[in-house]
Design a protein around this motif. Structure first.
Motif, PDB file in Angstrom:
ATOM      1  N   ALA A  39       1.144  -1.311   0.207  1.00 55.86           N
ATOM      2  CA  ALA A  39      -0.078   0.313  -0.375  1.00 55.86           C
ATOM      3  C   ALA A  39       1.102   1.486   0.022  1.00 55.86           C
ATOM      4  O   ALA A  39       1.924   1.401   0.810  1.00 55.86           O
ATOM      5  CB  ALA A  39      -0.765   0.072   1.523  1.00 55.86           C
ATOM      6  N   HIS A  40       0.353   1.939  -0.459  1.00 55.89           N
ATOM      7  CA  HIS A  40       0.792   3.495  -1.358  1.00 55.89           C
ATOM      8  C   HIS A  40       0.941   4.040   0.507  1.00 55.89           C
ATOM      9  O   HIS A  40      -0.451   3.924   0.933  1.00 55.89           O
ATOM     10  CB  HIS A  40       1.228   3.845  -2.630  1.00 55.89           C
ATOM     11  N   VAL A  41       1.932   5.864   0.726  1.00 53.66           N
ATOM     12  CA  VAL A  41       1.058   6.344   1.409  1.00 53.66           C
ATOM     13  C   VAL A  41      -0.417   7.073   1.220  1.00 53.66           C
ATOM     14  O   VAL A  41      -0.571   7.407   2.486  1.00 53.66           O
ATOM     15  CB  VAL A  41       2.629   8.085   1.448  1.00 53.66           C
ATOM     16  N   GLY A  42      -0.679   7.226  -0.282  1.00 58.22           N
ATOM     17  CA  GLY A  42      -1.973   8.071  -0.396  1.00 58.22           C
ATOM     18  C   GLY A  42      -3.269   6.422   0.484  1.00 58.22           C
ATOM     19  O   GLY A  42      -3.657   7.416   0.971  1.00 58.22           O
ATOM     20  N   ASN A  43      -2.950   5.684   0.265  1.00 56.34           N
ATOM     21  CA  ASN A  43      -3.276   4.503   0.535  1.00 56.34           C
ATOM     22  C   ASN A  43      -3.703   4.570   2.382  1.00 56.34           C
ATOM     23  O   ASN A  43      -4.890   4.830   2.569  1.00 56.34           O
ATOM     24  CB  ASN A  43      -3.831   2.793   0.388  1.00 56.34           C
ATOM     25  N   ASP A 102       2.339  -2.852   8.712  1.00 55.47           N
ATOM     26  CA  ASP A 102       2.196  -1.881   8.249  1.00 55.47           C
ATOM     27  C   ASP A 102       1.069  -1.083   9.210  1.00 55.47           C
ATOM     28  O   ASP A 102       1.217   0.204   9.751  1.00 55.47           O
ATOM     29  CB  ASP A 102       1.879  -0.681   6.363  1.00 55.47           C
ATOM     30  N   LEU A 103      -0.272  -1.565   9.111  1.00 59.55           N
ATOM     31  CA  LEU A 103      -1.413  -0.845   9.515  1.00 59.55           C
ATOM     32  C   LEU A 103      -0.588  -1.028  11.429  1.00 59.55           C
ATOM     33  O   LEU A 103      -1.197   0.304  12.317  1.00 59.55           O
ATOM     34  CB  LEU A 103      -2.824  -2.098  10.047  1.00 59.55           C
ATOM     35  N   ARG A 104       0.027  -1.356  11.816  1.00 62.87           N
ATOM     36  CA  ARG A 104       0.599  -2.150  13.687  1.00 62.87           C
ATOM     37  C   ARG A 104       1.804  -0.383  13.496  1.00 62.87           C
ATOM     38  O   ARG A 104       1.754   0.586  14.409  1.00 62.87           O
ATOM     39  CB  ARG A 104       1.448  -3.044  13.785  1.00 62.87           C
ATOM     40  N   ALA A 105       2.151  -0.274  12.201  1.00 61.73           N
ATOM     41  CA  ALA A 105       3.553   0.692  12.455  1.00 61.73           C
ATOM     42  C   ALA A 105       2.278   1.895  12.719  1.00 61.73           C
ATOM     43  O   ALA A 105       3.022   2.464  12.958  1.00 61.73           O
ATOM     44  CB  ALA A 105       4.432   0.212  11.279  1.00 61.73           C
ATOM     45  N   LEU A 106       1.558   2.039  11.664  1.00 57.12           N
ATOM     46  CA  LEU A 106       0.678   3.678  11.937  1.00 57.12           C
ATOM     47  C   LEU A 106       0.018   3.350  12.492  1.00 57.12           C
ATOM     48  O   LEU A 106      -1.080   4.577  13.284  1.00 57.12           O
ATOM     49  CB  LEU A 106       0.153   3.512  10.828  1.00 57.12           C
ATOM     50  N   MET A 281       0.569  10.898  -7.103  1.00 60.26           N
ATOM     51  CA  MET A 281       1.717   9.989  -6.803  1.00 60.26           C
ATOM     52  C   MET A 281       2.275   8.825  -8.362  1.00 60.26           C
ATOM     53  O   MET A 281       1.419   8.065  -8.667  1.00 60.26           O
ATOM     54  CB  MET A 281       0.944   8.891  -6.120  1.00 60.26           C
ATOM     55  N   ALA A 282       3.340   8.861  -8.464  1.00 59.29           N
ATOM     56  CA  ALA A 282       2.914   7.950  -9.759  1.00 59.29           C
ATOM     57  C   ALA A 282       5.055   7.285  -9.773  1.00 59.29           C
ATOM     58  O   ALA A 282       5.865   8.935  -8.997  1.00 59.29           O
ATOM     59  CB  ALA A 282       3.737   8.927 -10.443  1.00 59.29           C
ATOM     60  N   LYS A 283       5.369   6.433 -10.331  1.00 55.91           N
ATOM     61  CA  LYS A 283       7.264   6.395  -9.809  1.00 55.91           C
ATOM     62  C   LYS A 283       7.677   6.474 -10.471  1.00 55.91           C
ATOM     63  O   LYS A 283       8.319   6.990 -10.473  1.00 55.91           O
ATOM     64  CB  LYS A 283       6.964   4.519 -10.185  1.00 55.91           C
ATOM     65  N   SER A 284       7.407   7.668 -11.886  1.00 56.62           N
ATOM     66  CA  SER A 284       8.043   7.732 -12.965  1.00 56.62           C
ATOM     67  C   SER A 284       8.900   9.502 -12.567  1.00 56.62           C
ATOM     68  O   SER A 284       9.348  10.158 -12.814  1.00 56.62           O
ATOM     69  CB  SER A 284       7.295   8.041 -14.405  1.00 56.62           C
ATOM     70  N   LEU A 285       7.659  10.271 -11.802  1.00 60.59           N
ATOM     71  CA  LEU A 285       8.155  11.152 -10.456  1.00 60.59           C
ATOM     72  C   LEU A 285       8.435  11.335  -9.373  1.00 60.59           C
ATOM     73  O   LEU A 285       8.814  11.858  -9.078  1.00 60.59           O
ATOM     74  CB  LEU A 285       6.528  12.043 -10.329  1.00 60.59           C
ATOM     75  N   GLY A 286       9.173   9.802  -9.066  1.00 61.24           N
ATOM     76  CA  GLY A 286      10.229   9.695  -8.132  1.00 61.24           C
ATOM     77  C   GLY A 286       9.290  10.429  -6.573  1.00 61.24           C
ATOM     78  O   GLY A 286       9.809  10.318  -5.809  1.00 61.24           O
ATOM     79  N   ARG A 292       6.653   1.462   3.790  1.00 67.91           N
ATOM     80  CA  ARG A 292       8.164   0.717   4.141  1.00 67.91           C
ATOM     81  C   ARG A 292       9.146   2.096   3.586  1.00 67.91           C
ATOM     82  O   ARG A 292      10.863   2.126   4.025  1.00 67.91           O
ATOM     83  CB  ARG A 292       8.973  -0.264   3.169  1.00 67.91           C
ATOM     84  N   ASP A 293       9.483   2.578   2.337  1.00 70.49           N
ATOM     85  CA  ASP A 293       9.956   3.763   1.738  1.00 70.49           C
ATOM     86  C   ASP A 293      10.247   4.651   2.958  1.00 70.49           C
ATOM     87  O   ASP A 293      11.204   4.948   3.544  1.00 70.49           O
ATOM     88  CB  ASP A 293       9.390   4.472   0.692  1.00 70.49           C
ATOM     89  N   LEU A 294       9.108   5.291   3.485  1.00 71.22           N
ATOM     90  CA  LEU A 294       9.581   5.861   4.346  1.00 71.22           C
ATOM     91  C   LEU A 294       9.552   5.807   5.398  1.00 71.22           C
ATOM     92  O   LEU A 294      10.911   6.057   6.381  1.00 71.22           O
ATOM     93  CB  LEU A 294       7.970   6.542   5.004  1.00 71.22           C
ATOM     94  N   LEU A 295       9.488   4.773   6.390  1.00 68.35           N
ATOM     95  CA  LEU A 295      10.273   4.064   6.988  1.00 68.35           C
ATOM     96  C   LEU A 295      12.252   4.082   7.397  1.00 68.35           C
ATOM     97  O   LEU A 295      12.550   4.084   7.969  1.00 68.35           O
ATOM     98  CB  LEU A 295       9.630   2.425   7.791  1.00 68.35           C
ATOM     99  N   ALA A 296      12.188   3.179   5.488  1.00 66.14           N
ATOM    100  CA  ALA A 296      13.761   2.911   5.499  1.00 66.14           C
ATOM    101  C   ALA A 296      14.002   4.698   5.783  1.00 66.14           C
ATOM    102  O   ALA A 296      15.660   4.428   5.988  1.00 66.14           O
ATOM    103  CB  ALA A 296      13.959   2.100   4.048  1.00 66.14           C
ATOM    104  N   LYS A 297      13.290   6.082   5.432  1.00 73.90           N
ATOM    105  CA  LYS A 297      14.294   6.944   5.756  1.00 73.90           C
ATOM    106  C   LYS A 297      14.268   7.554   6.910  1.00 73.90           C
ATOM    107  O   LYS A 297      15.422   8.563   6.878  1.00 73.90           O
ATOM    108  CB  LYS A 297      13.621   8.186   4.484  1.00 73.90           C
ATOM    109  N   GLY A 298      13.896   6.508   7.761  1.00 74.51           N
ATOM    110  CA  GLY A 298      14.438   6.550   9.085  1.00 74.51           C
ATOM    111  C   GLY A 298      13.501   7.909   9.973  1.00 74.51           C
ATOM    112  O   GLY A 298      12.976   7.919  11.477  1.00 74.51           O
ATOM    113  N   PHE A 299      12.087   7.891   9.285  1.00 74.43           N
ATOM    114  CA  PHE A 299      10.671   8.123  10.362  1.00 74.43           C
ATOM    115  C   PHE A 299       9.772   7.099  10.844  1.00 74.43           C
ATOM    116  O   PHE A 299       9.587   6.147  10.230  1.00 74.43           O
ATOM    117  CB  PHE A 299      10.027   9.167   8.634  1.00 74.43           C
ATOM    118  N   ALA A 300       8.949   7.931  12.562  1.00 80.16           N
ATOM    119  CA  ALA A 300       8.370   6.524  12.688  1.00 80.16           C
ATOM    120  C   ALA A 300       7.108   6.826  12.314  1.00 80.16           C
ATOM    121  O   ALA A 300       6.732   7.802  11.858  1.00 80.16           O
ATOM    122  CB  ALA A 300       8.845   7.338  14.479  1.00 80.16           C
ATOM    123  N   GLY A 301       6.664   5.478  12.435  1.00 82.68           N
ATOM    124  CA  GLY A 301       5.027   5.792  12.065  1.00 82.68           C
ATOM    125  C   GLY A 301       4.524   6.736  12.991  1.00 82.68           C
ATOM    126  O   GLY A 301       3.534   7.307  11.683  1.00 82.68           O
TER     127      GLY A 301
END
Ligand code: AMP
Ligand code: ZN
Length: 478
Positions: A39-43, A102-106, A281-286, A292-301
Motif C-alpha cells: 500500500a502506498h502513502v495515499g492508500n 504497516d497497519l501496526r506501524a501506523l 503519485m507516480a513512480k516516474s515522478l519519484g 516502508r520507503d518512509l520508514l527506511a528513510k528513518g521516519f517513525a510510524g
C-alpha cells in the motif's frame, strides 16, 4: 452537542444517529486494500482516516464493529499472479501480511473483522442468484453475469445516488467488464466474470459456469454478511464513489434484503486524495512512497500518522518530506510537554479522581471541534494551544501535581483518538537502545572518550541522549 458528519448521499453535513435503537452500537465498513502490491502513502491516508473515524466514535462512547475487507481476487491481482506464475494465496498473503504490519506501524486499531473475498465466494454467488431471481441481473452468452441498470431503474430504484449520471447516451444492455470505468461509460457491470484462459487456475464453480466474482459484488456480500443488510457507515477514498460504491448500493438494494424504507448504508464518508510533493503519485515522478520507503528513510510510524492526520479528511492534502520533519518537531513539543507533566504529576498520577477540572479543558475543546465533521486541524490547534498553556504554567511554577495529573488524563483521552503515543521503547530501534546503554556503561566507568564517541554515533543516526537525574533519556533529533 452531537457528532456531525458529511454524508456523500445527501452532500451535506448531518447529525450522526446510529440505527441501533439504544443508540450505542455502530456498524462501520471500510473498503480495504487490494493486496497486489504494498500500500502506498495515499492508500494510508484513507486507512488512517478510517481509524480516526473509529477511534472518535469510540471516544464518543459508541460500541463500534469495524469491518475492513481484504480484496484478494480482482483484475489487477489476476494479472500479477499470471505474470509471476505464483499461486493466488501465496501471492496475496505476502501483501496482506505487509498490510497488517504497516497497519501496526501506523498505530491503527486492528479492525474487528478482516474478511477475505476468496472466503466469501458462496455468499457472493448467493447474492448474485438473488439479483437474477429478481430479474435485475442476467447471464450473458459467455457465462458472465451482469447487473442490468435498466431493470434496476424499472424496479423504481435510483442508480446514481452518490453521483449524478447521464442516462441519455446510454444504450440499453451495453456492458462493461472491467471493474474500473468512468462515469461517462456507465453500463451494465459484471457481477460474475466467466473464466478466460488468462485467469489461469483462478476460478470457482458457479451455477453460471466457472469464473470469478467482480470487485463490486465482493464488498456488498461481505459487508451485508457481517454487519447485516443495513448498517451505519461505509468509508473509502473519493475515487471509490464511482463506480465502486454506486455499484455496491445497486447490488445491495437491488437484492432488497433491507427492511422496508431502509437504505443499505446510512452514511457514506469519503476521504480526499493525497498528493505527494504537489503531484499525483507516480513512480516516474519519484514521489511514489510506500510506508516502508518512509520508514527506511528513518521516519517513525507516529510521524507519518501525525502528518496524514494533519488536514481535514475532505481536503486534498499535499504530503512532503518537509512536512514529515515538521510533524517530527511538533510531536517533539508534545512529548516534551507530556514528559514534564508526568514528572510534576509524579505520585498524584494515581489519584486522578480528586483532580480539579479545568473549564473548558483540552478534552472539551477537542470534542467541540471534532464533532464538526472531524475538524482535525482545529483539534491539533487545540492541542498546541494546550501545550503552550501547560508550558507557561509549568515555567511559572503554577501547576500543582494534582492539576498536572488531571491535564495528563485529558491528554490521554485525546490521544486515544490521535493515536500518537509518546515516544517509548517501542519507537526507539533496538540498536539505538543498545548504543545508549553502552554509552551509559562507558560513562559509569569514566571512559568519557568512548561515551562521547557513542554520543556522536547516535547523533549521526538521528538520536540524542540527555542525562537526567533519572538516567539517560533517548530522543530523536528534531
Ligand atoms: P486500493 O488498494 O487500490 O483498492 O485502494 C485502497 C484505498 O486507498 C481506497 O479507499 C482508495 O480510495 C484509497 N486511495 C488510493 N489512492 C489514494 C490517494 N492518492 N490518496 C488517498 N487515498 C487513496
Ligand atoms: Zn469496497
Amino acid at each position: 452537542m452531537a457528532l456531525k458528519l458529511f454524508n456523500t448521499l445527501s452532500r451535506s453535513v448531518q447529525e450522526f444517529t446510529p440505527l441501533d435503537p439504544s443508540g450505542k452500537r455502530v456498524g462501520m465498513y471500510c473498503c480495504g486494500p487490494t493486496v497486489y502490491d504494498f500500500a502506498h502513502v495515499g492508500n494510508w491516508r484513507t486507512f488512517v482516516f478510517g481509524d480516526l473515524v473509529r477511534r472518535y466514535l469510540e471516544f464518543r462512547g459508541y460500541d463500534v464493529t469495524h469491518v475492513m475487507n481484504i480484496t484478494d481476487v480482482e483484475d489487477k491481482i489476476i494479472r500479477r499472479v499470471a505474470e509471476t506464475g505464483s499461486a493466488l494465496r501465496d501471492y496475496t498473503s505476502r501483501y496482506e501480511q505487509a498490510f497488517l504490519e504497516d497497519l501496526r506501524a501506523l498505530n491503527c486499531l486492528r479492525p474487528h473483522h478482516l474478511p477475505r473475498a476468496t472466503e466469501f465466494i458462496s455468499e457472493i454467488i448467493e447474492l448474485i442468484g438473488k439479483l437474477i431471481d429478481r430479474g435485475i441481473a442476467y447471464r450473458a452468452a459467455d457465462g458472465s453475469v451482469y447487473f442490468s441498470i435498466e431493470k434496476y431503474r424499472a424496479a423504481g430504484r435510483t442508480y446514481g445516488q452518490l453521483v449524478k449520471l447521464n442516462f441519455e447516451d446510454m444504450r440499453v444492455g451495453e456492458r462493461v467488464k472491467s471493474d474500473e470505468y468512468a462515469k461517462e461509460s456507465v453500463a451494465d457491470f459484471a457481477l460474475w466474470k466467466a473464466r478466460v484462459p488468462e485467469d489461469g487456475v483462478v476460478f470457482w464453480p458457479s451455477p453460471w459456469g466457472e469464473g470469478r466474482p467482480g470487485w463490486h459484488i465482493e464488498c456488498s456480500a461481505m459487508s451485508m454478511k457481517i454487519l447485516g443488510p443495513s448498517f451505519d457507515l461505509h468509508l473509502g477514498g473519493e475515487d471509490l464513489i464511482f463506480p465502486h460504491h454506486e455499484d455496491e448500493i445497486a447490488q445491495s438494494e437491488g437484492a432488497e434484503l433491507q427492511p422496508a424504507g431502509r437504505r443499505f448504508v446510512q452514511y457514506w464518508l469519503h476521504g480526499a486524495h493525497l498528493l505527494v510533493e504537489g503531484r499525483k503519485m507516480a513512480k516516474s515522478l519519484g514521489n511514489y512512497f510506500t510506508l516502508r520507503d518512509l520508514l527506511a528513510k528513518g521516519f517513525a510510524g507516529r510521524e507519518i500518522r501525525a502528518l496524514l492526520l494533519s488536514a481535514h479528511y475532505r481536503e486534498t492534502f499535499n504530503f512532503t518530506i518537509d512536512g514529515l520533519h515538521g510533524a517530527r518537531s511538533s510531536l517533539g513539543r508534545i512529548d516534551d510537554c507530556v514528559a514534564r507533566l508526568k514528572e510534576i504529576a509524579g505520585e498524584a498520577a494515581s489519584s486522578k479522581e480528586g483532580a480539579p477540572s479545568q473549564a473548558p479543558g483540552l478534552q472539551a475543546r477537542f470534542t467541540e471541534v471534532m464533532d464538526e465533521d472531524l475538524n482535525i486541524s482545529a483539534a491539533w490547534g487545540a492541542v498546541f494551544e494546550w501545550v503552550r498553556e501547560m508550558n507557561r504554567r509549568m515555567a511559572e511554577g503554577k501547576l500543582p501535581p494534582v492539576e498536572a495529573a488531571a491535564e495528563l488524563a485529558q491528554w490521554e483521552r485525546v490521544n486515544s483518538v490521535l493515536g500518537i503515543e509518546a515516544a517509548g521503547g517501542a519507537e526507539i530501534p533496538a540498536d539505538i537502545i543498545a548504543l545508549a546503554n553502552e554509552r551509559d556503561t562507558a560513562r559509569k566507568s569514566k571512559d568519557f572518550k568512548r561515551a562521547d564517541a557513542i554520543r556522536d554515533e547516535l547523533k549521526s543516526k538521528g538520536w540524542v541522549v540527555e542525562d537526567t537525574p533519572k538516567g539517560p533519556k533517548i530522543k530523536r533529533l528534531s
